[in-house]
Design an enzyme around this catalytic site. Structure first.
Site, PDB file in Angstrom:
ATOM      1  N   ARG A   1       0.869  -1.178   0.000  1.00 11.43           N
ATOM      2  CA  ARG A   1       0.000   0.000   0.000  1.00 11.43           C
ATOM      3  C   ARG A   1       0.905   1.227   0.000  1.00 11.43           C
ATOM      4  O   ARG A   1       1.631   1.474   0.962  1.00 11.43           O
ATOM      5  CB  ARG A   1      -0.929   0.049   1.211  1.00 11.43           C
ATOM      6  CG  ARG A   1      -1.683   1.395   1.248  1.00 11.43           C
ATOM      7  CD  ARG A   1      -2.925   1.399   2.097  1.00 11.43           C
ATOM      8  NE  ARG A   1      -2.662   1.483   3.514  1.00 11.43           N
ATOM      9  CZ  ARG A   1      -3.622   1.750   4.425  1.00 11.43           C
ATOM     10  NH1 ARG A   1      -4.867   1.956   4.043  1.00 11.43           N
ATOM     11  NH2 ARG A   1      -3.324   1.774   5.698  1.00 11.43           N
TER      12      ARG A   1
ATOM     13  N   ASP B   1       8.569  -2.540  -8.892  1.00 11.75           N
ATOM     14  CA  ASP B   1       9.923  -2.929  -9.273  1.00 11.75           C
ATOM     15  C   ASP B   1      10.606  -3.710  -8.151  1.00 11.75           C
ATOM     16  O   ASP B   1      11.422  -4.606  -8.405  1.00 11.75           O
ATOM     17  CB  ASP B   1      10.767  -1.695  -9.614  1.00 11.75           C
ATOM     18  CG  ASP B   1      10.435  -1.104 -10.970  1.00 11.75           C
ATOM     19  OD1 ASP B   1       9.685  -1.741 -11.737  1.00 11.75           O
ATOM     20  OD2 ASP B   1      10.926   0.010 -11.263  1.00 11.75           O
TER      21      ASP B   1
END
Length: 260
Positions: free
Chosen positions: A74, A88
């Site tokens: 989150r 990533d």
């Protein structure tokens, strides 16, 4: 790859069974491991309210994956840079708070998906790509990342129909704590007004083919929402569970020995 045993979080979210997860605001590898050992399906690494940074996120994502659960991030806000960085780092899904319009939900999707479905920044040498993306990895990432928008207030409820129509959005995540404040009953996430607003929203989402997820402060609340058909229930958070266990130990210790 943001997959576990060949199954992506996105597939698990849509195809079931319903996922059980918990919010974590303690940036500890051991906490993540214990969440997995306890039997949760996923953990939500809470960068909005926890002392998380991108630097601390990586080891926790690895801990979750090593123990066989999905790591969901989150982020603090709707920021393409934050969303891209969390993905990533290897997050299997993304959760964006305070989404109040279809336009905002579309921006979430755009930030989380590579072209042509979105505009996520491209780097094939990151953890999520095993540091050297193979042919087809970007398309696979688009198929596997689970993208959820949090509806936490009156404005989001009013825009619900439009939000549910956003292409590429996997689910809406309902936050009853913020919702209670927005609906005028602050501090009462189990207030009947909040419960009914969430119930109606879950039903509408399900009828529109959109997965629904929800935060449940208690097991009883989680059971209620699971019975209503939510695809994911986030049951409490690590600090609340640990504090409750500590208090229970002290309470039991203070029982007179003759009564123990």
């Amino acid at each position: 790859m943001p997959m576990l045993d060949g199954i992506s979080l996105r597939d698990a979210f849509h195809k079931g069974p319903a996922l059980k997860t918990i919010f974590s605001i303690i940036p500890s590898i051991e906490i993540i491991e214990m969440i997995a050992i306890a039997g949760f399906d996923a953990v939500i690494l809470d960068m909005e309210h926890g002392p998380y940074s991108i630097d601390s996120l990586g080891p926790l994502i690895l801990a979750a994956r090593a123990r066989g659960i999905f790591p969901i991030a989150r982020v603090q806000e709707l920021s393409p840079a934050l969303i891209g960085a969390a993905l990533d780092a290897g997050a299997a899904g993304i959760l964006v708070p305070q989404v109040t319009s279809a336009a905002a939900a579309a921006e979430v999707v755009k930030a989380a998906r590579f072209a042509p479905q979105g505009a996520r920044g491209v780097n094939p040498w990151v953890r999520a790509a095993d540091f050297d993306a193979e042919r087809g990895w970007f398309a696979q990432a688009n198929r596997s990342i689970c993208v959820m928008a949090m509806i936490e207030g009156r404005e989001g409820l009013e825009a619900l129909s439009d939000i549910l129509s956003v292409e590429g959005l996997d689910g809406i995540f309902l936050g009853p704590v913020d919702m209670a404040q927005s609906l005028g009953v602050a501090g009462q996430p189990e207030h009947p007004i909040v419960i009914e607003a969430l119930r109606q929203t879950i039903v509408r989402a399900t009828e529109n083919g959109m997965g629904a997820a929800v935060f449940a402060p208690t097991v009883a609340a989680a059971r209620r929402w699971l019975q209503l058909g939510v695809r994911l229930a986030a049951i409490s958070e690590d600090t609340a569970v640990i504090l409750s266990a500590f208090r229970r130990l002290i309470s039991e210790l203070q029982v007179p020995i003759s009564e123990a």
